[in-house]
Design an enzyme around this catalytic site. Structure first.
Site, short mmCIF file in Angstrom:
data_model
loop_
_atom_site.label_atom_id
_atom_site.label_comp_id
_atom_site.label_asym_id
_atom_site.label_seq_id
_atom_site.Cartn_x
_atom_site.Cartn_y
_atom_site.Cartn_z
N LYS A 119 0.83 -1.22 0.00
CA LYS A 119 0.00 0.00 0.00
C LYS A 119 0.86 1.26 0.00
CE LYS A 119 -4.42 -1.61 0.88
NZ LYS A 119 -5.67 -1.67 1.63
N LYS A 201 -3.39 -9.75 -6.78
CA LYS A 201 -4.70 -10.10 -6.21
C LYS A 201 -5.78 -9.11 -6.63
CE LYS A 201 -5.51 -7.92 -1.79
NZ LYS A 201 -6.39 -7.95 -0.68
N LYS A 204 -10.61 -4.25 -4.26
CA LYS A 204 -11.73 -3.36 -4.52
C LYS A 204 -11.31 -1.92 -4.80
CE LYS A 204 -13.11 -4.05 0.13
NZ LYS A 204 -11.90 -3.85 0.95
#
Ligand code: AQP
Length: 336
Positions: A119, A201, A204
Site C-alpha cells: 500500500k 490479487k 476493490k
C-alpha cells in the site's frame, strides 16, 4: 479446516473495509465463508470503516458504502438477530485498545508487513502512520472479543499472525488476558486474482475492469470476464505459475460451484477460452443474482437497517468493554 464447524464456545470475528465495491475476491475469500460458522456461540461481523481511513476516502461515499456493506452481510445470509453486525467506528473500544496495543508492538515487526509495503507503493503520496499501524487496529478488533477464529483470505494471514504475537506478548506479561486466535482460510479459494493483471490479487480499490463487484449486473459481469487476461495458448489447464489468468477463472468456477479443480478442468476439456469465460461468468451471475435481490430489499428499509446496526453496536460494545476493563486494570490505568 474445510468442515462445517459445530464446536461450542467459538467466537468468530471478521471484517471487511468499505473501501470500494465489494469484489468477487472479498466474497470468495471471506464473505461467503461467514455462514459456515452458524453454530458458533458468538459471531461478530464488522464493517471496518476506521481501517479504510488509511487511504483517502470521499466522506459521503464512505458513509454510503459502510451501510451497504452491512446490508450485504445480511443479504449474504447473516441474520442480524443471531450475528453481531456493526460498524467499527460505532464501538469506541476498538480505537482505545489499539492505543494500548501500539505500545506492545514493535516498529520492526510492523515494517515487515507485506500489505504495508504494497500500500505504501500504491499510495506513495500518503504513507500515513495509520497505514503503518493498521495491523495493531486489526489485532484490537480481534482481541477485544476473545475471538477464537478469524475467517479471512490468505492475504490477511500475516496480520492474524502478528495479532497472535501481540496477544502472546501481552499474555506473557499480564497473564491470560487475550484468547490467541486462529485464522480460518479455505485453501481452494484463498486468493482470487485481478482480471486485468492475474499475477496480482483482485482488490476493490483497483480500477473497475480488474474486478467483478458483488453489485455488477449480468451484462457487466459477462463483459468484464470476457475481457479477462488469459494467455496465448489454447489449452484449459490449472497452472497458476505459468497460466495465471486461466487458473484464476478455473478457481472462480471451482470455488463457486464447490467442485474439485480436476472436475472443473475435465468439464471444459477440449473447449476454448471463450467457453471457460462463459462458464465463469455464468457461475458468478448465478451466485450474485439472488444476493443482489435480497440486498435491494434490505436497502429499501434504511430505518430497520440503522436500528439493526445500533443493536449490533450495543451488543459489541458490551462484550468489548469487558476485555478493555481487564486490559486497563492490568496495565495500571486508573479505574474510577
Ligand atoms: N483477491 C482476494 N481473494 C481472496 N480474498 C480476498 N480478500 C480481499 N481480497 C481478496 C479478503 O477479503 C477480506 C476483506 O478484506 P479487507 O477489505 O479488509 O482488506 P483487503 O484484504 O485489503 O481487501 P481489498 O479488496 O484488497 O481492499 P483494498 O483494495 O481496500 O485494500 C479479507 O478477509 C481478505 O483476506
Amino acid at each position: 479446516m474445510e468442515e462445517k464447524t459445530t464446536e461450542k464456545k467459538q467466537v468468530i470475528y471478521s471484517a471487511i473495509q468499505p473501501s470500494g465495491n465489494i469484489t468477487l475476491g472479498n466474497y470468495i475469500g471471506a464473505l461467503r465463508n461467514f455462514s459456515i460458522f452458524d453454530e458458533a456461540e458468538t459471531r461478530l461481523y464488522c464493517v471496518a470503516d476506521l481501517h479504510s481511513l488509511t487511504v483517502r476516502q470521499n466522506s459521503a461515499e464512505l458513509r454510503k458504502r459502510s451501510l451497504s456493506l452491512a446490508a450485504l452481510y445480511m443479504a449474504c445470509g447473516l441474520d442480524p438477530e443471531n450475528n453481531i453486525i456493526y460498524c467499527q467506528s460505532t464501538v469506541s473500544a476498538h480505537a482505545e485498545l489499539a492505543w494500548i496495543l501500539n505500545c506492545f508492538t514493535y516498529m520492526g515487526e510492523l515494517s515487515r508487513m507485506t500489505q504495508f509495503k504494497d500500500k505504501s507503493a500504491k499510495h506513495a503520496d500518503n504513507i500515513n502512520a495509520g497505514l503503518f499501524t493498521y495491523p495493531v487496529l486489526m489485532a484490537s478488533d480481534i482481541l477485544l472479543y476473545q475471538t477464537t477464529t478469524v475467517p479471512v483470505g490468505i492475504d490477511q494471514k500475516q496480520h492474524v499472525e502478528i495479532c497472535r504475537d501481540i496477544a502472546q506478548r501481552f499474555n506473557s506479561l499480564y497473564g491470560d488476558v487475550f484468547t490467541v486466535p486462529e485464522p480460518y482460510i479455505r485453501t481452494v479459494s484463498a486468493k482470487i486474482q485481478s482480471l486485468s493483471e492475474p499475477t496480482k490479487k483482485m482488490s476493490k480499490s483497483d480500477p473497475e475492469e480488474s474486478f467483478v463487484s458483488v453489485f455488477d449486473k449480468p451484462d457487466v459481469i459477462r463483459r468484464k470476464i470476457r475481457r479477462a487476461v488469459t494467455d496465448s495458448e489454447t489449452e484449459i489447464r490449472y497452472a497458476p505459475e505459468t497460466k495465471p489468468g486461466v487458473s484464476n477463472l478455473l478457481t472462480i468456477i471451482s470455488a463457486l460451484e464447490n467442485k474439485p479443480m480436476d472436475d472443473v478442468v475435465a468439464s471444459l476439456s477440449g473447449l476454448g477460452y471463450g467457453a471457460l469465460k462463459e462458464a465463469a461468468a455464468e457461475a458468478v451471475i448465478r451466485e450474485f443474482t439472488p444476493i443482489q435481490a435480497r440486498f435491494d430489499e434490505i436497502m429499501a428499509d434504511k430505518e430497520t437497517l440503522s436500528r439493526l446496526l445500533k443493536q449490533g453496536a450495543e451488543h459489541a460494545e458490551a462484550l468489548a468493554r469487558k476485555t478493555l476493563r481487564k486490559v486497563y486494570k492490568k496495565v495500571g490505568l486508573v479505574q474510577l
